[in-house]
Scaffold this motif. Structure first.
Motif, PDB file in Angstrom:
ATOM      1  N   ILE A 167      13.628 -26.915 171.031  1.00 14.95           N
ATOM      2  CA  ILE A 167      14.420 -27.610 170.013  1.00 14.95           C
ATOM      3  C   ILE A 167      13.807 -28.980 169.706  1.00 14.95           C
ATOM      4  O   ILE A 167      13.703 -29.384 168.539  1.00 14.95           O
ATOM      5  CB  ILE A 167      15.890 -27.742 170.460  1.00 14.95           C
ATOM      6  N   LYS A 168      13.392 -29.691 170.739  1.00 16.49           N
ATOM      7  CA  LYS A 168      12.744 -30.987 170.511  1.00 16.49           C
ATOM      8  C   LYS A 168      11.487 -30.819 169.663  1.00 16.49           C
ATOM      9  O   LYS A 168      11.243 -31.607 168.743  1.00 16.49           O
ATOM     10  CB  LYS A 168      12.401 -31.643 171.851  1.00 16.49           C
ATOM     11  N   GLY A 169      10.720 -29.778 169.963  1.00 13.88           N
ATOM     12  CA  GLY A 169       9.501 -29.534 169.216  1.00 13.88           C
ATOM     13  C   GLY A 169       9.736 -29.137 167.778  1.00 13.88           C
ATOM     14  O   GLY A 169       8.864 -29.321 166.918  1.00 13.88           O
ATOM     15  N   GLN A 170      10.925 -28.589 167.492  1.00 16.91           N
ATOM     16  CA  GLN A 170      11.272 -28.176 166.129  1.00 16.91           C
ATOM     17  C   GLN A 170      11.849 -29.320 165.296  1.00 16.91           C
ATOM     18  O   GLN A 170      12.146 -29.144 164.121  1.00 16.91           O
ATOM     19  CB  GLN A 170      12.297 -27.032 166.176  1.00 16.91           C
ATOM     20  N   GLY A 171      12.031 -30.474 165.917  1.00 19.01           N
ATOM     21  CA  GLY A 171      12.586 -31.607 165.182  1.00 19.01           C
ATOM     22  C   GLY A 171      13.965 -32.032 165.651  1.00 19.01           C
ATOM     23  O   GLY A 171      14.616 -32.867 165.006  1.00 19.01           O
ATOM     24  N   GLY A 172      14.430 -31.454 166.771  1.00 19.54           N
ATOM     25  CA  GLY A 172      15.686 -31.873 167.358  1.00 19.54           C
ATOM     26  C   GLY A 172      16.916 -31.326 166.648  1.00 19.54           C
ATOM     27  O   GLY A 172      16.842 -30.401 165.832  1.00 19.54           O
ATOM     28  N   VAL A 173      18.055 -31.922 166.958  1.00 19.86           N
ATOM     29  CA  VAL A 173      19.334 -31.443 166.435  1.00 19.86           C
ATOM     30  C   VAL A 173      19.414 -31.593 164.922  1.00 19.86           C
ATOM     31  O   VAL A 173      20.006 -30.746 164.244  1.00 19.86           O
ATOM     32  CB  VAL A 173      20.506 -32.191 167.118  1.00 19.86           C
ATOM     33  N   ALA A 174      18.806 -32.624 164.380  1.00 23.52           N
ATOM     34  CA  ALA A 174      18.834 -32.815 162.926  1.00 23.52           C
ATOM     35  C   ALA A 174      18.186 -31.626 162.222  1.00 23.52           C
ATOM     36  O   ALA A 174      18.684 -31.148 161.192  1.00 23.52           O
ATOM     37  CB  ALA A 174      18.127 -34.111 162.545  1.00 23.52           C
ATOM     38  N   SER A 175      17.092 -31.131 162.764  1.00 21.71           N
ATOM     39  CA  SER A 175      16.431 -29.962 162.182  1.00 21.71           C
ATOM     40  C   SER A 175      17.276 -28.710 162.331  1.00 21.71           C
ATOM     41  O   SER A 175      17.387 -27.903 161.402  1.00 21.71           O
ATOM     42  CB  SER A 175      15.066 -29.764 162.852  1.00 21.71           C
ATOM     43  N   MET A 176      17.890 -28.535 163.498  1.00 18.60           N
ATOM     44  CA  MET A 176      18.759 -27.374 163.715  1.00 18.60           C
ATOM     45  C   MET A 176      19.952 -27.409 162.754  1.00 18.60           C
ATOM     46  O   MET A 176      20.386 -26.372 162.247  1.00 18.60           O
ATOM     47  CB  MET A 176      19.268 -27.352 165.159  1.00 18.60           C
ATOM     48  N   ASP A 177      20.461 -28.606 162.495  1.00 17.38           N
ATOM     49  CA  ASP A 177      21.586 -28.787 161.577  1.00 17.38           C
ATOM     50  C   ASP A 177      21.206 -28.344 160.166  1.00 17.38           C
ATOM     51  O   ASP A 177      21.939 -27.598 159.499  1.00 17.38           O
ATOM     52  CB  ASP A 177      22.006 -30.254 161.594  1.00 17.38           C
TER      53      ASP A 177
END
Length: 383
Positions: free
Chosen positions: A264-274
């Motif tokens: 998740i961190k590598g994908q851009g964190g919670v903002a990216s998941m949101d």
């Protein structure tokens, strides 16, 4: 190293849980299965007291703290028992049972939750003011209608209910009463203000790992008040004091969860998941809304979940024949685990973080094609 799955077979797992894991996480777990970072042993064999596992545990906690911006006055624990275990652990740790004090005000979206409180904690009697504030669908009542007890021990709610697909988009205001939340199915899909909660818990198997471990985040001032009859493994003070190592934790599940946090961190964190959650859910709901009644979602748009999306074919009651056909063709095409919960039926799409935007769009395309090929059957007298 070859793909973990048959490269000739197209499969997307939309299971509500245990759910899809990121492919890169599975690849790393496969690589380290028999020899974790040149230790000569698998994480499955590793002592939970070893320096190597301590690093896995502490790194997972630190990454979760960073992802959720957990304040310093909160303890993070990785426990066993799932949401069902926490149904009992929360009242064991927070509920007041002294004469003259209140017990709890409780949001209940699934009657099973209330029943578990009654059966597990109160075999001889149930507290009269353990009250469900909401158990009806398809909408969440307006906050102005809530009758919260200001003397309650805590208020419990489920941020995202997976069976019917109901999600709170805002954090309830409890005016100082400790707020307890089950975030199993939407944790790390949107930013949250942890400081507004007394306790957060989440089973990993839906959105942040594999089955076996439950994240529990507790504000420090709520520690040390457990009932005398609270089992030690459910005692937050005991577990927090022992860094989740009071007994042997689910070591491999903690390891997988740590890999997911890294991903998740590598994908851009919670903002990216949101952002991804909004795009993915919009892709499916748009097909439903533009289907002119072929697909139906019974829920108020304001509370529709972004991670568990239920719908029916033909009407809110559904068309059994067409829904069966949909599920059979979807499975044959590689879209797995789309059957609705056994208690409500229909179709349910679970779009946890590991499901990509591309995969959600592919399913949306399948839905459009199925609608185009089968709309005429809605009016068939044999349906």
């Amino acid at each position: 190293m070859g793909d973990l799955r048959d490269e000739k077979k197209f499969v997307i797992n939309f299971s509500a849980g245990p759910a899809k894991l990121p492919e890169t996480v599975l690849r790393q777990a496969q690589k380290e299965m028999v020899d974790y970072q040149d230790t000569g042993v698998s994480v499955m064999e590793m002592s939970h007291r070893s320096a190597d596992f301590s690093k896995i545990l502490n790194t997972a906690e630190q990454n979760l703290r960073e992802l959720l911006e957990v304040p310093d006055n909160y303890k993070v624990m990785f426990l066993q028992g799932g949401g069902t275990g926490q149904f009992s652990a929360v009242p064991f740790n927070l509920m007041k049972l002294k004469p003259g004090e209140s017990n709890a005000a409780v949001f209940v979206f699934v009657l099973r939750a209330l029943n578990l409180y009654m059966i597990n904690l109160f075999p001889l009697h149930a507290p009269s003011n353990l009250t469900p504030l909401c158990s009806d669908f398809p909408a969440i009542p307006e906050p102005s209608t809530w009758n919260l007890n200001p003397e309650a021990s805590y208020v419990y709610y489920c941020a995202n209910e997976t069976v019917h697909g109901v999600e709170f988009k805002t954090i309830p205001e409890t005016n100082g009463v400790p707020l307890v939340c089950d975030m199993s199915s939407n944790i790390l899909t949107r930013p949250i203000d942890v400081s507004k909660f007394g306790v957060i818990f989440a089973g990993a198997q839906k959105n942040i790992g594999c089955a076996g471990v439950t994240v529990v985040i507790v504000r420090e001032d709520l520690l040390g008040h457990a009932m005398d009859l609270c089992p030690s493994i459910f005692n937050y003070q005991v577990q927090a004091s022992n860094n989740s190592l009071y007994n042997t934790p689910p070591t491999y599940s903690v390891y997988i969860m740590g890999l997911v946090f890294n991903w998740i961190k590598g994908q851009g964190g919670v903002a990216s998941m949101d952002r991804n959650s909004s795009v993915k859910s919009s892709a499916i709901y748009t097909v439903v809304e533009e289907s002119e009644g072929f697909y139906c979602c019974p829920l108020d748009a304001a509370c529709r979940s972004r991670t568990n999306l239920p719908f029916r074919i033909g009407s809110v009651e559904g068309n059994d024949a067409l829904e069966k056909k949909f599920l059979e063709e979807a499975t044959k095409a590689g879209y797995l685990q789309l059957k609705g919960h056994r208690s409500v039926g229909g179709i349910r799409v679970s779009l946890y973080n590991a499901v990509s935007v591309e995969e959600a769009n592919l399913l949306a395309g399948f839905m459009r094609n199925f609608m185009a090929e089968n709309r005429h059957l809605l009016d068939s007298p044999t349906q």
